[in-house]
Design a protein around this motif. Structure first.
Motif, PDB file in Angstrom:
ATOM      1  N   ASP A 141      46.711  41.423  20.970  1.00 55.94           N
ATOM      2  CA  ASP A 141      46.291  40.335  21.855  1.00 55.94           C
ATOM      3  C   ASP A 141      44.925  40.658  22.471  1.00 55.94           C
ATOM      4  O   ASP A 141      44.711  40.556  23.679  1.00 55.94           O
ATOM      5  CB  ASP A 141      47.363  40.129  22.950  1.00 55.94           C
ATOM      6  CG  ASP A 141      47.290  38.723  23.563  1.00 55.94           C
ATOM      7  OD1 ASP A 141      46.525  37.886  23.025  1.00 55.94           O
ATOM      8  OD2 ASP A 141      47.973  38.476  24.566  1.00 55.94           O
ATOM      9  N   ALA A 144      42.620  37.880  24.578  1.00 55.77           N
ATOM     10  CA  ALA A 144      43.184  37.623  25.910  1.00 55.77           C
ATOM     11  C   ALA A 144      43.067  38.870  26.775  1.00 55.77           C
ATOM     12  O   ALA A 144      42.784  38.788  27.979  1.00 55.77           O
ATOM     13  CB  ALA A 144      44.645  37.190  25.784  1.00 55.77           C
ATOM     14  N   ARG A 148      41.148  39.267  30.464  1.00 55.42           N
ATOM     15  CA  ARG A 148      41.785  39.802  31.671  1.00 55.42           C
ATOM     16  C   ARG A 148      41.051  41.061  32.161  1.00 55.42           C
ATOM     17  O   ARG A 148      40.860  41.242  33.366  1.00 55.42           O
ATOM     18  CB  ARG A 148      43.244  40.122  31.351  1.00 55.42           C
ATOM     19  CG  ARG A 148      44.077  40.471  32.551  1.00 55.42           C
ATOM     20  CD  ARG A 148      45.510  40.073  32.278  1.00 55.42           C
ATOM     21  NE  ARG A 148      46.457  40.872  33.036  1.00 55.42           N
ATOM     22  CZ  ARG A 148      47.775  40.831  32.835  1.00 55.42           C
ATOM     23  NH1 ARG A 148      48.278  40.063  31.891  1.00 55.42           N
ATOM     24  NH2 ARG A 148      48.582  41.558  33.582  1.00 55.42           N
ATOM     25  N   THR A 172      35.421  39.575  19.983  1.00 56.53           N
ATOM     26  CA  THR A 172      35.280  39.933  21.397  1.00 56.53           C
ATOM     27  C   THR A 172      33.851  40.321  21.786  1.00 56.53           C
ATOM     28  O   THR A 172      33.548  40.444  22.969  1.00 56.53           O
ATOM     29  CB  THR A 172      36.224  41.105  21.760  1.00 56.53           C
ATOM     30  OG1 THR A 172      36.050  42.159  20.805  1.00 56.53           O
ATOM     31  CG2 THR A 172      37.677  40.658  21.748  1.00 56.53           C
TER      32      THR A 172
END
Lengths: 285, 221
Positions: A141, A144, A148, A172
């Motif tokens: 993941d 996400a 965070r 990313t």
């Protein structure tokens, strides 16, 4: 060619690796404390590991002409074991040591509340000690997890220029670059990132605040991936200066923010090629 | 910590007066080599140590943080001596010395060992010497064999340490009180002779210091 591997777990590697790394041009490295594969059951096990990163590994590295620095932290995975939380209270004492150049690796593994707390607390410790931090992005993941992570970094007192976001990939890199943090890529034989994909990313995003590491450990990994990436850069038309920037100047600039980098390895003293009962060079006794 | 039952019976007692003079001399020698900024830092660090000033985080006194930072503040050449001075100013007892040693990096551990003869300690710090002698870090082995070990280390451990110096290449000159302790030591002489035989049988050179120490064992007590 001079190479600085900004993330490698030499504790898991052999003296043959040190020799091959030196031959490939590696002259300096940073070893983050991490999960050892076998879960630990007490804080004391961490302190032994920290001692090793402050004693045994620098000694071993120096035998092969490589300057060794480390980063210390409670890693994300083990932040979930309440038995190990006292490590957070002992870290301030260790973060004062000469060859500790960052807090790390910290970040998320399974994105639990315990990991939230450990990440935030250790970013504060970095700010308190004037140290940068190396923040690992989760294997699962990942996108996400990065979002965070960036929220927590923004809420911390640590400037983005003092933060590495590690194990990035094509999905990313853009968000990481936009954050102002340093972007790091772990070049693995067949998982996280490879040399040719790395070259494409460097073409698209440039060489500023970009770091390449081998992240070699006890898993399938290769401590020479830094050199192989340098060779792939040259083959793709990057200049020697570009290679030097990504594989030497950038890590020196990032970790230099600690004020604790010493790029000359401590000279082994005459007859001193042994440590803690082991003969390293097998030439002495 | 338990006193070592194997300690030599004629161990000299700690001598605070001579110790104070030695520490003053250390301070003067290190001050002379420091920059004005480092000299000022050292004076403040020693004042913090004397006053037990609270440190930057819970459970850490200010001087403990200074002890860790000494090399960055005063340079590599002065770091050992600066750390010895800080431990002395903090009036470190056996427990404090053990705590700083246990949580220290290799350079800090060496400084604790160097400080031992200046702290007016009894035999309670022998376990630190024994710990350092279990390593093969030649810097720690050499630092462990200072005047404190000469006074307090038991005979068996001391003989093993002498042999270890030959194994790891620590010069015999690093061993404090070598001539006095080796004199008349038949057991050490036997160990040295056996070691020389083992090396010769393997076609390897006998360390140059071995014969010198063997000669010392033949001296009258």
């Amino acid at each position: 060619m001079r190479i600085f591997d900004p993330h490698i777990h030499m504790t898991s590697r052999t003296t043959d690796d040190y020799a091959a790394m030196y031959d490939a041009g590696v002259r300096a490295l940073v070893e983050p404390s991490f999960w050892l594969g076998q879960p630990r059951t007490s804080p004391e096990s961490f302190y032994d590991c920290f001692d090793s990163l402050l004693g045994w590994e620098p000694f071993r590295a120096a035998q092969y002409g490589i300057a060794h620095h480390c980063t210390l932290a409670l890693n994300p995975k083990e932040a979930n074991d309440p038995r190990l939380l006292p490590v957070l209270d002992e870290l301030p004492r260790y973060l004062l040591k000469d060859h500790v150049v960052a807090v790390g690796e910290i970040g998320y593994d399974s994105m639990t509340p315990a990991e939230d707390r450990a990440l935030a607390a250790q970013l504060e410790l970095a700010a308190d000690h004037g140290l940068p931090a190396i923040v690992h992005t989760p294997h699962r993941d990942k996108a996400a997890g990065l979002a965070r992570t960036l929220d927590v970094v923004r809420e911390s007192r640590l400037a983005p220029g003092l933060v590495i976001l590690d194990h990035l990939n094509e999905t990313t890199v853009a968000a990481a670059k936009d954050s102002g943090c340093w972007a790091a890529f772990s070049i693995y034989p067949d998982t996280k990132m490879d040399e040719d994909r790395m070259v494409r990313i460097l073409r698209e995003y440039g060489t500023e605040r970009m770091l390449v590491n081998s992240a070699a450990d006890w898993g399938r990994s290769d401590p020479l991936k830094t050199r192989k990436t340098a060779d792939a850069m040259l083959a793709a038309g990057f200049t020697d200066a570009d290679v030097d920037k990504v594989l030497w100047q950038n890590p020196v600039e990032f970790y230099g923010q600690s004020g604790r980098l010493e790029l000359e390895p401590e000279k082994p003293e005459a007859g001193g090629a042994t440590y803690e009962g082991n003969s390293i060079l097998r030439g002495g006794s | 910590m338990t006193p070592n039952p194997d300690a030599p019976a004629d161990a000299p007692a700690a001598e605070p007066a001579a110790g104070a003079t030695a520490v003053a001399a250390l301070r003067a020698s290190v001050d002379a080599g420091l920059t004005p900024e480092a000299r000022e830092w050292l004076a403040a660090a020693l004042a913090d140590a004397a006053a037990d000033t609270p440190g930057p985080s819970a459970g850490l006194l200010a001087w403990e943080a200074h002890f860790a930072a000494a090399r960055r503040r005063c340079g590599a050449a002065a770091a050992d001596t600066v750390r010895v001075l800080i431990l002395h100013a903090a009036r470190a007892d056996e427990q404090v010395a053990a705590r700083v040693y246990d949580r220290g990096d290799a350079a800090e551990r060496r400084a604790v060992l160097r400080a031992l003869p200046h702290l007016g300690l009894g035999p309670g710090a022998v376990p630190l010497v024994e710990d350092a002698l279990r390593t093969n870090d030649t810097r720690l082995v050499a630092a462990a064999l200072g005047p404190y070990a000469a006074a307090h280390l038991g005979d068996h451990a001391w003989r093993q340490a002498v042999l270890k110096c030959l194994f790891t290449g620590v010069p015999a000159d690093e061993i404090a009180g070598l001539a006095e302790r080796a004199a008349g030591d038949a057991e050490l002489a036997r160990m040295l002779a056996d070691y020389a035989r083992e090396r010769t049988a393997a076609g390897r050179a006998v360390p140059a210091d071995l014969d010198r120490i063997l000669d010392l064992t033949r001296k009258e007590v």
